[in-house]
Scaffold this active site. Structure first.
Site, short mmCIF file in Angstrom:
data_model
loop_
_atom_site.label_atom_id
_atom_site.label_comp_id
_atom_site.label_asym_id
_atom_site.label_seq_id
_atom_site.Cartn_x
_atom_site.Cartn_y
_atom_site.Cartn_z
N ASN A 144 50.46 -46.20 44.07
CA ASN A 144 51.46 -46.48 43.03
C ASN A 144 51.03 -47.56 42.04
O ASN A 144 51.78 -47.90 41.12
CB ASN A 144 52.79 -46.90 43.68
CG ASN A 144 53.52 -45.72 44.28
OD1 ASN A 144 53.42 -44.60 43.77
ND2 ASN A 144 54.26 -45.96 45.36
N ASP A 152 45.58 -33.46 30.10
CA ASP A 152 45.71 -32.22 29.35
C ASP A 152 45.07 -32.49 27.99
O ASP A 152 45.74 -32.89 27.05
CB ASP A 152 47.20 -31.89 29.23
CG ASP A 152 47.46 -30.50 28.73
OD1 ASP A 152 46.50 -29.76 28.46
OD2 ASP A 152 48.64 -30.15 28.61
N SER A 202 46.44 -32.65 24.17
CA SER A 202 47.90 -32.54 24.05
C SER A 202 48.59 -33.30 25.18
O SER A 202 49.59 -32.85 25.71
CB SER A 202 48.35 -31.07 24.03
OG SER A 202 48.21 -30.48 25.30
N HIS A 221 51.57 -32.30 34.93
CA HIS A 221 50.28 -32.81 34.44
C HIS A 221 49.96 -32.32 33.03
O HIS A 221 48.85 -32.50 32.55
CB HIS A 221 49.16 -32.46 35.43
CG HIS A 221 49.27 -33.21 36.72
ND1 HIS A 221 48.45 -32.98 37.80
CD2 HIS A 221 50.12 -34.20 37.11
CE1 HIS A 221 48.78 -33.80 38.79
NE2 HIS A 221 49.79 -34.53 38.40
N THR A 222 50.92 -31.72 32.36
CA THR A 222 50.79 -31.42 30.93
C THR A 222 50.87 -32.70 30.09
O THR A 222 50.52 -32.70 28.91
CB THR A 222 51.88 -30.43 30.45
OG1 THR A 222 51.73 -30.22 29.05
CG2 THR A 222 53.28 -30.97 30.70
N ASP A 245 53.81 -28.90 27.04
CA ASP A 245 53.48 -27.53 26.63
C ASP A 245 52.86 -26.82 27.83
O ASP A 245 52.93 -27.33 28.95
CB ASP A 245 52.54 -27.54 25.41
CG ASP A 245 51.30 -28.37 25.66
OD1 ASP A 245 50.86 -28.48 26.83
OD2 ASP A 245 50.74 -28.92 24.69
N ARG A 269 56.33 -39.39 36.44
CA ARG A 269 55.61 -39.66 37.69
C ARG A 269 56.37 -40.64 38.58
O ARG A 269 56.41 -40.49 39.80
CB ARG A 269 54.21 -40.20 37.38
CG ARG A 269 53.35 -40.38 38.61
CD ARG A 269 51.86 -40.52 38.27
NE ARG A 269 51.04 -40.59 39.47
CZ ARG A 269 50.30 -41.65 39.81
NH1 ARG A 269 50.26 -42.73 39.04
NH2 ARG A 269 49.58 -41.63 40.91
N HIS A 278 57.45 -39.93 42.40
CA HIS A 278 57.04 -40.81 43.49
C HIS A 278 58.26 -41.45 44.17
O HIS A 278 58.19 -41.82 45.34
CB HIS A 278 56.07 -41.89 42.99
CG HIS A 278 54.67 -41.38 42.79
ND1 HIS A 278 53.56 -42.17 42.89
CD2 HIS A 278 54.21 -40.13 42.52
CE1 HIS A 278 52.46 -41.43 42.68
NE2 HIS A 278 52.84 -40.19 42.44
N ASP A 279 59.37 -41.57 43.45
CA ASP A 279 60.60 -42.03 44.09
C ASP A 279 61.11 -40.95 45.04
O ASP A 279 61.38 -41.22 46.21
CB ASP A 279 61.66 -42.34 43.02
CG ASP A 279 62.93 -42.94 43.62
OD1 ASP A 279 62.82 -43.61 44.67
OD2 ASP A 279 64.02 -42.75 43.05
N GLY A 320 63.44 -39.96 49.66
CA GLY A 320 64.36 -39.29 48.74
C GLY A 320 64.53 -40.06 47.44
O GLY A 320 63.98 -41.15 47.26
N PRO A 377 51.41 -36.36 47.84
CA PRO A 377 50.17 -35.59 47.83
C PRO A 377 49.05 -36.38 47.16
O PRO A 377 49.33 -37.29 46.37
CB PRO A 377 50.54 -34.36 46.99
CG PRO A 377 51.64 -34.83 46.08
CD PRO A 377 52.39 -35.89 46.86
C1 HEM Z 1 50.95 -31.43 43.37
C2 HEM Z 1 50.54 -32.59 43.82
C3 HEM Z 1 50.22 -33.73 42.89
C4 HEM Z 1 49.11 -34.50 42.95
C5 HEM Z 1 48.01 -34.41 43.98
C6 HEM Z 1 49.20 -35.43 41.87
C7 HEM Z 1 48.26 -36.41 41.60
C8 HEM Z 1 48.23 -37.19 40.47
C9 HEM Z 1 47.23 -38.15 40.16
C10 HEM Z 1 46.03 -38.47 41.05
C11 HEM Z 1 47.51 -38.69 38.96
C12 HEM Z 1 46.69 -39.73 38.19
C13 HEM Z 1 47.15 -41.11 38.48
C14 HEM Z 1 46.25 -42.14 37.83
O1 HEM Z 1 45.13 -41.82 37.45
O2 HEM Z 1 46.67 -43.29 37.70
C15 HEM Z 1 48.72 -38.09 38.51
C16 HEM Z 1 49.33 -38.38 37.32
C17 HEM Z 1 50.53 -37.83 36.93
N1 HEM Z 1 51.32 -36.99 37.68
FE1 HEM Z 1 50.80 -36.04 39.37
N2 HEM Z 1 50.34 -35.21 41.16
C18 HEM Z 1 51.00 -34.18 41.75
C19 HEM Z 1 52.22 -33.68 41.38
C20 HEM Z 1 52.97 -34.17 40.33
C21 HEM Z 1 54.35 -33.84 40.09
C22 HEM Z 1 55.22 -32.98 41.00
C23 HEM Z 1 54.71 -34.48 38.95
C24 HEM Z 1 56.03 -34.47 38.26
C25 HEM Z 1 56.78 -33.41 38.13
C26 HEM Z 1 53.56 -35.20 38.48
C27 HEM Z 1 53.50 -35.93 37.32
C28 HEM Z 1 52.43 -36.70 36.94
C29 HEM Z 1 52.35 -37.38 35.65
C30 HEM Z 1 53.36 -37.29 34.52
C31 HEM Z 1 51.17 -38.10 35.66
C32 HEM Z 1 50.62 -38.98 34.53
C33 HEM Z 1 51.12 -40.40 34.70
C34 HEM Z 1 50.75 -41.31 33.55
O3 HEM Z 1 50.10 -40.91 32.60
O4 HEM Z 1 51.15 -42.49 33.60
N3 HEM Z 1 52.53 -35.01 39.35
N4 HEM Z 1 49.15 -37.19 39.45
#
Ligand code: HEM
Ligand SMILES: *[C@@H]1O[C@H](CO)[C@@H](O)[C@H](O)[C@H]1NC(C)=O
Ligand SMILES: *[C@@H]1O[C@H](CO)[C@@H](O)[C@H](O)[C@H]1NC(C)=O
Ligand SMILES: *[C@@H]1O[C@H](CO)[C@@H](O)[C@H](O)[C@H]1NC(C)=O
Length: 326
Positions: free
Chosen positions: A92, A244, A247, A191-192, A252, A60, A64-65, A70, A161
């Site tokens: 963030n 997820d 898991s 989000h897996t 996965d 993440r 976000h970077d 960029g 987003p």
């Molecule tokens: C498509 C638009 C996306 C939205 C709206 C979105 C939104 C979010 C939100 C709201 C969270 C939860 C943050 C929290 O509760 O603290 C999250 C977590 C996460 N997002 Fe996304 N995300 C998106 C795309 C992505 C992308 C492109 C990636 C990486 C390829 C990603 C990887 C992650 C990961 C790994 C987490 C878990 C972070 C953790 O457990 O510390 N997300 N995302």
């Protein structure tokens, strides 16, 4: 000759999309710092063993970077007396494990001073952490990024987003970064792994349209479970759940199979089913080989967004601080 061609292609593409992969290369530090990639890998492997949350955090952080100025390591900079940095923007605040990047940077400054950029370290660290369970690299990380010198808290909300976005807005948000609808669907598969805080989806459980109702696009049984984890309390910003279920530390395709059962956590996840082409793509991605292959392609595209190369930017000595100009 070849470099010139790539450069030309880059300038043309850069104008349109802000994406330019051509100037990054494979193993950029081969001669200047041969131990760079193995040092990242070694430290990440050690840290993942004792911290199963690390892959999600670094993935993440890298995302976000890349979406803000960029992939230039701007997410790593700390606020200063004069300026509030990206990492202190609301969106963030739950990013964590910056200390692991700083640890790698310190090791590399000892081995090869002022050579390896923080933005490359983050890109490599995210890849290595997420790949750890597979014991092989899940995608190629080209290197040669340089570090930005600007980080502003005002910019993440304009570029990232948010979990309440519908399909149209998500698609537009990714298009603004030169990424396609396919990239959106595939990268949402990030989000897996990881967790989501209740305050970001609570209205789906308790008050979807303002009438005390539930989001009809959310499976009722899953909603009942989520309610046991997330109190109906708008002052609660700390409760969280696995994105997820069962898991959340495993890379996965359960994200996609859950999504198809209306068990996507955020509205932005559920939104992927509201478009016919996107829904069909989701069905395809349940196959692990397809997902891993597609994820590799899209991560390589994301990792090239707006990179600084050549003489642009700098190689920071500390990832949290811009070099002093003296
Ligand atoms: C498509 C638009 C996306 C939205 C709206 C979105 C939104 C979010 C939100 C709201 C969270 C939860 C943050 C929290 O509760 O603290 C999250 C977590 C996460 N997002 Fe996304 N995300 C998106 C795309 C992505 C992308 C492109 C990636 C990486 C390829 C990603 C990887 C992650 C990961 C790994 C987490 C878990 C972070 C953790 O457990 O510390 N997300 N995302
Ligand atoms: C920089 O910020 C991080 C996280 O925001 C914090 O943990 C760290 O202590 C800060 N570093 C310095 C030297 O202020
Ligand atoms: C998506 O959201 C935007 C802004 O919130 C709204 O204007 C638009 O009508 C929505 N699109 C669809 C298809 O629901
Ligand atoms: C639901 O939302 C509406 C409108 O935002 C608000 O007036 C109401 O108090 C909320 N109800 C509950 C139970 O939170």
């Amino acid at each position: 000759m070849k470099t010139k061609l790539i450069l030309l292609a880059c300038v043309a593409v850069l104008g349109f999309l802000g994406v330019c992969q051509g100037l990054l290369t494979k193993n950029f530090y081969k001669n200047s710092c041969p131990s760079a990639e193995s040092t990242v890998n070694q430290i990440i492997s050690q840290r993942v063993l004792t911290n199963p949350s690390l892959p999600a955090r670094l993935l993440r952080m890298h995302f976000h970077d890349c979406f803000v100025r960029g992939c230039d390591g701007s997410i790593l900079l700390n606020s200063t007396a004069n300026s509030i940095a990206e990492k202190d923007a609301l969106i963030n605040l739950n990013l964590a494990s910056f200390d692991v990047i700083d640890e790698i940077k310190a090791a590399l400054e000892t081995a090869c001073p002022r050579t390896v950029s923080c933005s490359d370290i983050l890109a490599l660290a995210a890849r290595d952490a997420v790949s750890f369970q597979y014991n092989r690299n899940l995608w190629v990380v080209l290197t040669g990024r340089r570090d930005g010198t600007v980080s502003l808290a005002s910019e993440p909300p304009l570029n990232l987003p948010t979990p309440d976005m519908n399909f149209t807005r998500l698609k537009q948000n990714f298009a603004n970064k030169g990424l396609s609808q396919q990239d959106l669907i595939v990268l949402s598969g990030g989000h897996t792994i990881g967790i989501g805080h209740c305050f970001l989806f609570r209205s789906r459980l308790y008050n979807f349209t303002g009438n005390g109702d539930q989001d009809p696009s959310l499976d009722p049984t899953y909603a009942t479970f989520l309610k046991t984890q997330c109190p109906n309390d708008n002052t609660d910003f700390v409760s969280s759940v696995e994105m997820d279920p069962a898991s959340s530390t495993n890379v996965d395709t359960n994200y996609y199979s859950n999504l198809l059962q209306k068990k996507g956590l955020f509205s932005s996840d559920a939104a992927l089913l509201t478009n016919n082409d996107a829904r069909n793509a989701v069905i395809q991605l349940v196959k692990i080989d397809r997902f891993l292959n597609a994820f590799a392609n899209s991560m390589e595209r994301m990792g090239a967004i707006g990179v600084l190369t050549g003489t642009a930017g700098q190689i920071r000595e500390k990832c949290w601080l811009v070099n002093s100009s003296t």
